[in-house]
Design an enzyme around this catalytic site. Structure first.
Site, PDB file in Angstrom:
ATOM      1  N   GLY A  39       0.855  -1.184   0.000  1.00 51.79           N
ATOM      2  CA  GLY A  39       0.000   0.000   0.000  1.00 51.79           C
ATOM      3  C   GLY A  39       0.889   1.230   0.000  1.00 51.79           C
ATOM      4  N   ASP A 263       7.863   5.573  -3.287  1.00 54.04           N
ATOM      5  CA  ASP A 263       7.511   5.792  -1.882  1.00 54.04           C
ATOM      6  C   ASP A 263       8.770   6.012  -1.053  1.00 54.04           C
ATOM      7  OD1 ASP A 263       4.800   5.275  -2.561  1.00 54.04           O
ATOM      8  OD2 ASP A 263       5.161   3.124  -2.364  1.00 54.04           O
TER       9      ASP A 263
END
Length: 321
Positions: A39, A263
Site C-alpha cells: 500500500g 515511496d
C-alpha cells in the site's frame, strides 16, 4: 505542536495483502505466491519510520486474518496504529504482483469491497491532526471509491486548520480510474498542497505538462512551496526556497522489483525536510533511498534505515564482520 505525542508524519490510505509471485513471467503461469504487506501510503509511513521519524497511520482493515496480520505488521514497524480499526463486512484488500525478469511489474487489484469504505468524514479525529507536522496523501485513496473524496478533503481541511503541511503524491493508477477522472479530481487538490512529490508522467495527466521546469513553474503559481519531480532512471528535479536542483540518478547495483521506489524517494524527501537540510542533500538522499528499494523483492522490504543510507553514501563505514 509540542510534547511527546507529536507525530512527524501522518498518512491516510489503504493497506493490502500483497501476493508476490514465486517466479517471474506472466501471472497465469505462476503457481506459488508469498504473502507480504503493501500500500503506497503505508510504504511511505514505513520508510519514514525506518529513517527515524515518528509516524502515524489512519486506515481501516477487514476484521479477518489478513487484517489482523497487517495491523501487527504496522505496529512492528513502530508506526502508531491508534487510528487503524478492523471492520466487519469488508474483506481486507488483496493484490497480486506479476514480476518480469527485468524487474518491471504489473499489479492486479482485488479491492472492490475495500474496508476504507467504512471510514467516514466523522471518523477523522481532529486531535490526531492537531498533533502532527505533515499529512501525506496520494491519489490512490480517492481512486478506490468516490466516497473517499470528501474524507480526503476533510483531512486536508483539518491539516490546514492546524498548520499541518500537506504532502501529496498523485500516484495515478490507471487500473483504478481513467486519466480524465484522475485529472478532474486531483487538479482540485493541488492548490491545497505544500509539498508535491510527483512523477513527470503523472503531471502530464494532471497539468498536460511533462517538462520538470514547467511543472515546477505551474506548481509555484499554485502556491506549492516544495516540488520534487521523479524521473526514474534519469534522477529527479527539486525546487525549494528559490533554488532548483537537478539531482543525478543513483544507480542500483541490481534491479529486481521497482515497486515502492517512489515511496522510498518520498520518505527521503520528507525526512530531509524534517532535518532542515539544503535542497542538494535532500534530493541526493531521496534518490539514494529510491535506488536501495529496487534491489529487494517486495513493496517495502527494501526501505532502508538511515544508517544504511549513510553507508550507501559513504558517510560511515560498513562493518561486515
Amino acid at each position: 505542536m509540542e510534547g511527546k505525542d507529536v507525530l512527524d508524519i501522518i498518512t491516510l490510505g489503504e493497506a493490502m495483502i500483497v501476493f508476490n509471485p514465486g517466479s517471474t513471467g506472466p501471472l497465469q503461469f505462476v503457481n506459488t505466491f508469498e504473502k507480504r504487506v503493501g500500500g503506497a501510503e503505508l510504504n511511505l509511513a514505513i520508510g519514514c519510520s525506518r529513517l527515524g521519524m515518528k509516524t502515524g497511520y489512519i486506515s481501516r482493515l477487514g476484521n479477518d486474518e489478513f487484517g489482523r496480520y497487517i495491523r501487527h505488521f504496522i505496529r512492528g514497524e513502530g508506526i502508531d496504529t491508534s487510528q487503524v480499526e478492523l471492520v466487519n463486512d469488508y474483506p481486507t484488500s488483496l493484490n497480486f504482483k506479476e514480476r518480469m525478469e527485468d524487474g518491471n511489474t504489473r499489479t492486479f487489484y482485488y479491492r472492490n469491497q475495500s474496508p476504507m469504505k467504512a471510514l467516514t468524514v466523522a471518523d477523522l479525529d481532529e486531535n490526531y491532526f492537531k498533533h502532527a507536522r505533515v499529512l501525506h496523501l496520494t491519489g490512490i485513496y480517492p481512486a478506490i471509491e468516490d466516497s473517499n473524496i470528501p474524507v480526503m478533503e476533510k483531512a486536508i481541511e483539518l491539516a490546514k486548520k492546524h498548520d499541518v503541511k500537506v504532502s501529496f503524491d498523485p500516484n495515478i493508477r490507471l487500473r483504478m480510474w481513467t486519466k480524465e477522472k484522475a485529472r478532474a479530481v486531483l487538479e482540485k487538490i493541488l492548490p491545497k498542497v505544500d509539498i508535491l512529490l510527483t512523477g513527470d508522467d503523472e503531471m502530464e495527466v494532471i497539468m498536460g505538462e511533462k517538462n520538470p521546469q514547467k511543472i515546477i513553474n505551474q506548481a509555484r503559481e499554485l502556491g506549492i512551496s516544495f516540488v520534487a519531480v521523479k524521473l526514474g532512471e534519469k534522477g529527479s528535479v527539486g525546487y525549494y526556497q528559490g533554488q532548483t536542483v537537478e539531482a543525478e540518478p543513483v544507480k542500483a547495483s541490481t534491479v529486481v522489483d521497482t515497486v515502492g521506489a517512489g515511496d522510498g524517494f518520498n520518505a527521503g524527501v520528507l525526512y530531509g525536510l524534517s532535518q532542515n537540510w539544503d535542497l542538494n542533500k535532500i534530493m541526493q538522499v531521496a534518490n539514494t533511498v529510491g535506488s536501495m528499494v529496487v534491489r529487494v523483492v517486495g513493496d517495502n522490504e527494501g526501505l532502508p534505515y538511515y544508517e544504511q543510507v549513510q553507508q550507501r553514501l559513504g558517510e560511515i563505514e560498513r562493518i561486515e564482520r
